[in-house]
Design an enzyme around this catalytic site. Structure first.
Site, mmCIF file in Angstrom:
data_model
loop_
_atom_site.group_PDB
_atom_site.id
_atom_site.type_symbol
_atom_site.label_atom_id
_atom_site.label_comp_id
_atom_site.label_asym_id
_atom_site.label_seq_id
_atom_site.Cartn_x
_atom_site.Cartn_y
_atom_site.Cartn_z
ATOM 1 N N GLU A 117 0.900 -1.166 0.000
ATOM 2 C CA GLU A 117 0.000 0.000 0.000
ATOM 3 C C GLU A 117 0.928 1.203 0.000
ATOM 4 O OE1 GLU A 117 -1.622 3.016 0.846
ATOM 5 O OE2 GLU A 117 -2.196 2.319 2.849
ATOM 6 N N GLU A 138 3.539 13.484 -4.287
ATOM 7 C CA GLU A 138 2.612 13.406 -3.160
ATOM 8 C C GLU A 138 3.005 14.514 -2.174
ATOM 9 O OE1 GLU A 138 2.994 9.697 -1.042
ATOM 10 O OE2 GLU A 138 0.844 9.654 -0.635
ATOM 11 N N CYS A 172 -2.110 8.715 2.670
ATOM 12 C CA CYS A 172 -1.874 8.357 1.257
ATOM 13 C C CYS A 172 -3.084 8.678 0.386
ATOM 14 C CB CYS A 172 -1.564 6.875 1.130
ATOM 15 S SG CYS A 172 -0.248 6.384 2.201
#
Ligand code: SIN
Length: 485
Positions: free
Chosen positions: A256, A385, A290
């Site tokens: 993940e 990100e 995330c």
């Protein structure tokens, strides 16, 4: 530091191997990100201790795998109940070591407990299949068996829930576990392990180790012959490094990894609901999840109105220490995180973005919730990100352009969009190249739902019935009957 817990036994500062709490001389400090003061020290596991944890897990796992699903369910349910009983202390520990506001930390404890609860129930639903063979007198059935010893590596942004999301299905399936939680947030992991022990998880079935050179642990986890499965949550760079090694040894792996979530606001969207969605998904955990909104794509017809409404709501957000009342955003986790978001903001401004709101460091690791407009594809905030409280808007003029912008990323974890059109609900959700899509909602995380991504965001799913499959191997049993004379 005195954590001032109602139940001080929850505060452990040892390794947990084979049911024993092991102190060590080689210890590393842990910091409170709110004041950057040391809050405790944790032993750095030696290679022998890591080996011992894996061997203990392997040996204990043999018996655990033979227990009935009902027995495992009862123990997991007890663990769940203990977590809920101690939720306030667990939330306090989490806030002190991670920084998120106490209210949010309490939410995480309940979210984490929901995985234990869900998978306790799944422990008794490990169904197989009866097949219809093509040959006469043949019989075939499929059983699902625990995969074996599991290694898990979890991050600092959810020090509780990312652990339970991996451990609960593994234990429910009949696997044993060695986990290396983040060295930034060890106390939440150890408190969970303490409660697991109290709940009756047998010695060796769950082991917790730490090492400040995590790649050493990664090296062992991906090469050790007794480890059958590795589950990792963290960065894409590290995930790829682990995957390379694990696949060379043919270990099953779930990853993940990072995300770059688009949040699309079409011109027919309910703008107030969209603002609410952006606030909750962009600023959850101070932007450090995330699945946080990373790029706000807004139709140019409603762009100014949307920005106006968002700015108004953002002024209501309070930044401060997570233990203070009424705080919405805590500190960033560390100085490296601060450096990264400062660089992202600088790059955006140099390439033409405008500050609509915030944009300043308040003090220490506390950053103002920030809104930039006029984003474009060349900026780091579009490609990387952000992992912090900086929101950036990008205008678009058609559905096609919105979809193209949204999918223009190597990541594929979560995406969100707001519209009133049923046509768009289907077309856009099918066209988005992401593992999870929220339509008119930014709340997609749930124990019953498959969490995970595609592309550089990883593989495998956590939570839900799909999450259990990650810890099971499928076995065919084929037999032939004597022909009837
Ligand atoms: C994450 O940051 O990966 C976890 C977010 C969630 O489970 O909601």
């Amino acid at each position: 530091m005195n954590f001032e817990l109602n139940f001080p036994q929850l505060l452990r500062n040892e390794l947990f191997i084979n049911g024993e709490w092991i102190a060590g001389n080689d210890r590393f400090p842990v910091y409170n990100p709110a004041d950057q003061q040391v809050i405790g020290e944790i032993p750095n596991a030696s290679l022998q201790q890591i080996e011992s944890a894996i061997r203990s897990a392997h040996m204990a796992g043999e018996n655990w795998a033979t227990r009935s699903g009902m027995e495992r369910k009862k123990i997991l349910s007890k663990w769940h109940d203990l977590v809920i009983e101690h939720e306030k202390d667990l939330a306090r520990i989490l806030t002190i070591e991670q920084g998120k506001p106490f209210r949010e930390a309490l939410g995480e404890i309940r979210y984490g407990a929901s995985f234990i609860d869900w998978f306790a129930s799944e422990a008794v639903r490990n169904y197989g299949d009866v097949l219809m063979p093509t040959r006469e007198n043949n019989r075939m059935h499929v059983i699902k068996q625990p995969i074996g010893t599991v290694a898990a590596i979890t991050p600092w942004n959810f020090p509780n829930a990312m652990i339970t999301r991996k451990i609960a299905p593994a234990l429910a399936a009949g696997c044993s576990v060695v986990i290396k939680p983040s060295e930034e947030t060890p106390f939440s992991a150890l408190a969970l392990a303490y409660l697991a022990q109290q709940a009756g998880i047998p010695n060796g079935v769950l082991n917790v180790i730490f090492n400040i050179e995590p790649w050493k642990v990664g090296e062992v986890f991906t090469t050790h012959p007794l480890i059958r499965k590795l589950s990792f949550t963290g960065s894409t760079v590290v995930g790829k490094w682990l995957a390379e090694r694990a696949s060379a040894n043919l270990k099953k792996i779930s990853l993940e990894l990072g995300g770059n979530a688009p949040f699309i606001i079409f011109e027919d969207a309910d703008l107030d609901r969209a603002v609410h969605g952006v606030i909750s998904s962009k600023f959850r955990n101070n932007g450090q999840t995330c699945i946080c909104t990373n790029r706000i794509l807004v139709h140019s017809l409603v762009e100014r109105e949307f920005i106006h409404k968002l700015k108004r709501k953002m002024t209501e957000l309070t930044v401060g220490s997570g233990l203070e009342r009424g705080v919405d955003l805590g500190p960033l986790i560390n100085i490296k995180a601060l450096g990264k978001i400062s660089e992202i903001q600088k790059d955006a401004l140099e390439k033409g973005a405008t500050i609509e709101q915030g944009g300043q460091l308040k003090k220490g690791l506390f950053y103002e919730p920030t809104l930039l407009s006029g984003g474009n594809r060349s900026m780091k905030c579009f490609t990387d990100e952000i992992f912090g409280p900086i929101a950036v808007t990008y205008p678009f003029n058609s559905d096609e352009e919105a979809l193209n912008l949204a999918n223009s990323t190597d990541y594929g974890l979560a995406a969100y969009f707001y519209t009133r059109s049923i046509e768009r609900v289907h077309r856009i959700s099918e066209g988005l190249e992401f593992g999870m899509v929220g339509v008119n909602t930014a709340v997609i995380s749930d124990a019953t739902a498959p969490f995970g991504g595609i592309k550089n965001s990883g593989q495998g799913r956590e939570g839900s019935r799909y999450g259990m499959d990650e810890y099971l191997s499928v076995k065919l049993v084929a037999l032939e009957l004597h022909p009837v004379e």
